[in-house]
Design a protein around this motif. Structure first.
Motif, PDB file in Angstrom:
ATOM      1  N   UNK A  89      69.690  65.758  44.070  1.00  0.00           N
ATOM      2  CA  UNK A  89      68.831  65.167  45.098  1.00  0.00           C
ATOM      3  C   UNK A  89      69.431  63.914  45.727  1.00  0.00           C
ATOM      4  N   UNK A  90      68.956  63.616  46.934  1.00  0.00           N
ATOM      5  CA  UNK A  90      69.289  62.345  47.591  1.00  0.00           C
ATOM      6  C   UNK A  90      68.346  61.237  47.149  1.00  0.00           C
ATOM      7  N   UNK A  91      67.141  61.607  46.717  1.00  0.00           N
ATOM      8  CA  UNK A  91      66.172  60.643  46.213  1.00  0.00           C
ATOM      9  C   UNK A  91      65.225  61.353  45.248  1.00  0.00           C
ATOM     10  N   UNK A  92      64.792  60.616  44.244  1.00  0.00           N
ATOM     11  CA  UNK A  92      63.802  61.104  43.284  1.00  0.00           C
ATOM     12  C   UNK A  92      62.537  60.279  43.477  1.00  0.00           C
ATOM     13  N   UNK A 399      58.148  57.537  55.307  1.00  0.00           N
ATOM     14  CA  UNK A 399      59.471  57.921  55.804  1.00  0.00           C
ATOM     15  C   UNK A 399      60.389  56.705  55.898  1.00  0.00           C
ATOM     16  N   UNK A 400      59.853  55.623  56.433  1.00  0.00           N
ATOM     17  CA  UNK A 400      60.649  54.402  56.597  1.00  0.00           C
ATOM     18  C   UNK A 400      61.073  53.856  55.234  1.00  0.00           C
ATOM     19  N   UNK A 401      60.154  53.850  54.276  1.00  0.00           N
ATOM     20  CA  UNK A 401      60.475  53.344  52.946  1.00  0.00           C
ATOM     21  C   UNK A 401      61.568  54.186  52.296  1.00  0.00           C
ATOM     22  N   UNK A 402      61.449  55.506  52.390  1.00  0.00           N
ATOM     23  CA  UNK A 402      62.469  56.382  51.798  1.00  0.00           C
ATOM     24  C   UNK A 402      63.833  56.113  52.428  1.00  0.00           C
ATOM     25  N   UNK A 403      63.897  56.015  53.748  1.00  0.00           N
ATOM     26  CA  UNK A 403      65.168  55.756  54.419  1.00  0.00           C
ATOM     27  C   UNK A 403      65.734  54.409  53.985  1.00  0.00           C
ATOM     28  N   UNK A 404      64.868  53.433  53.825  1.00  0.00           N
ATOM     29  CA  UNK A 404      65.312  52.105  53.395  1.00  0.00           C
ATOM     30  C   UNK A 404      65.893  52.158  51.987  1.00  0.00           C
ATOM     31  N   UNK A 405      65.213  52.841  51.088  1.00  0.00           N
ATOM     32  CA  UNK A 405      65.700  52.949  49.712  1.00  0.00           C
ATOM     33  C   UNK A 405      67.030  53.675  49.653  1.00  0.00           C
ATOM     34  N   UNK A 407      69.274  54.111  52.071  1.00  0.00           N
ATOM     35  CA  UNK A 407      70.369  53.467  52.820  1.00  0.00           C
ATOM     36  C   UNK A 407      70.792  52.126  52.227  1.00  0.00           C
ATOM     37  N   UNK A 408      69.857  51.384  51.666  1.00  0.00           N
ATOM     38  CA  UNK A 408      70.187  50.026  51.219  1.00  0.00           C
ATOM     39  C   UNK A 408      70.569  49.953  49.747  1.00  0.00           C
ATOM     40  N   UNK A 409      70.180  50.944  48.969  1.00  0.00           N
ATOM     41  CA  UNK A 409      70.495  50.853  47.557  1.00  0.00           C
ATOM     42  C   UNK A 409      71.988  51.104  47.331  1.00  0.00           C
TER      43      UNK A 409
END
Length: 411
Positions: A89-92, A399-405, A407-409
């Motif tokens: 996955x790209x995110x969990x 959506x914004x929070x997921x993209x932030x996590x 991209x910035x992590x």
């Protein structure tokens, strides 16, 4: 993107977001959970099974933590299978309450984890010791400290990030952790939960209970009827309401189990306990315990309600509060966190002392008598919901929070 969701009770808090992702298209969505009958189009499920219950030899305070570790191992096993099949996955995204996410950092070390942080327990404030009728037992403080074990493990995950739905819930976490937890206020479907101007002009039937247009309907909803959600205070307010309003009908929605806190001393149900205490003081022909109801019936009940009661210890807010506001209910809420984040007294509802049944009865009777005030408060609640509780706005923020996590992590 590739999404991996984890929640023991599929789909948990993630129903709306998972549907949203499927409607967006272009995503691969896998959901690890225990077995149940749920199904969402476009979502592949991976089932895990906990091999055993916590050992009876384990210290009682540690059994919840042990169960969390057992869940973490079972989820990790399912994740290994997915990885072996080529799914990375790209995110969990999951809920930290049951420990399921704790070992995924070892399976997918380069993947950010966005965990739902619901509540951090304290021995000296919030729900513990709030209600003097139920003083904490001598060993409760030790149990409460250990209860945060999963929370603390989750906060230490090297690729972990968090979300929580109210400012109060965020504030329960240690100061050093709050920067890693985003406030993501949850939304409701404003079309499904909208006022119905005709609801009070027709009969309503809920689980065999008939409410006519002539009745003054007082409602109360909780997952289970218990002190954490103010059931005892509501029950003690009913004798005056029923005495002073002969047209009042009371509908109480909820089960007889215990979701939070302790069971009653006789180990039966809080409903039985309160009925025994109030024996001879209630007109039971006008007090209706309808159990748990279908969602359509729940919405119909809120749309018809003349005065809706929502009480809680300083704890997590129920979805039903948000849905009641969207429906335009005249709401009487307890003056506790996080209810006061939603209800401004005299604007979007009324706030009353949780522990004062007479004051609760006063305000219910006031709203049943002053229908102009009740309509104004209902309109205020709906206005707040439109401004702050829109499901579409919530999903866009998600959506914004997921993209932030993602991209910035740095990992």
């Amino acid at each position: 993107m590739r999404y991996l969701f984890v929640h023991q009770n599929f789909p948990g808090q993630f129903l709306h977001f998972v549907r949203h992702l499927h409607e967006q298209g272009g995503h691969e969505i896998v959901f690890i959970s225990e077995a149940n009958a749920g199904e969402i189009p476009g979502v592949r499920r991976a089932i895990y099974r906990v091999p055993r219950l916590p050992s009876s030899a384990t210290h009682p305070h540690l059994r919840e933590f042990e169960y969390g570790l057992l869940r973490a191992e079972a989820v990790a096993t399912a994740a290994k299978t997915l990885k072996g099949l080529g799914y990375v996955p790209d995110i969990i995204i999951g809920h930290h309450g049951w420990g399921e996410l704790l070992n995924l950092v070892d399976i997918f070390p380069g993947c950010p984890i966005l965990g739902y942080f619901e509540f951090f327990y304290h021995t000296d404030r919030n729900d513990v010791g709030f209600d003097p009728e139920f003083p904490p037992s001598p060993d409760l403080a030790a149990a409460v400290r250990v209860k945060n074990a999963i929370n603390l493990q989750a906060l230490s995950l090297p690729n972990g990030y968090g979300q929580t739905p109210t400012q109060f819930q965020k504030s329960t976490y240690p100061g050093w952790a709050q920067d890693r937890i985003s406030l993501l206020r949850e939304g409701v479907n404003l079309e499904l939960c909208q006022p119905d101007a005709q609801a009070r002009r027709r009969n309503l039937v809920i689980n065999g209970v008939k409410i006519s247009p002539r009745d003054a309907l007082v409602t109360y909803v909780a997952r289970n009827l218990e002190p954490y959600r103010g059931f005892h205070s509501v029950m003690r307010a009913l004798p005056r309401i029923l005495t002073e309003r002969k047209d009042a009908q009371i509908i109480l929605v909820g089960g007889d189990q215990v979701s939070y806190g302790a069971p009653p001393p006789d180990r039966r149900s809080w409903k039985d306990t309160m009925l025994k205490e109030l024996e001879g003081k209630l007109d039971l022909s006008r007090v209706h315990f309808v159990g748990k109801v279908a969602y359509d019936d729940f919405r119909s009940l809120l749309k018809r309600s003349d005065a809706h009661l929502y009480l809680t210890y300083p704890f997590v807010a129920s979805w039903s509060l948000r849905e009641a506001m969207a429906t335009g209910c005249p709401i009487i809420g307890s003056d506790t966190a996080p209810v006061s984040e939603f209800i401004t007294d005299g604007v979007t509802g009324r706030l009353v002392p949780f522990l004062e049944p007479d004051r609760i009865a006063d305000v219910v009777l006031e709203l049943l008598e002053d229908r102009k005030q009740a309509r104004r408060l209902g309109q205020g609640a709906r206005g707040y919901a439109e401004a702050e509780l829109s499901l579409q706005d919530y999903l866009q923020r998600y959506d914004v929070l997921v993209k932030d996590v993602v991209s910035k992590y740095e990992f």
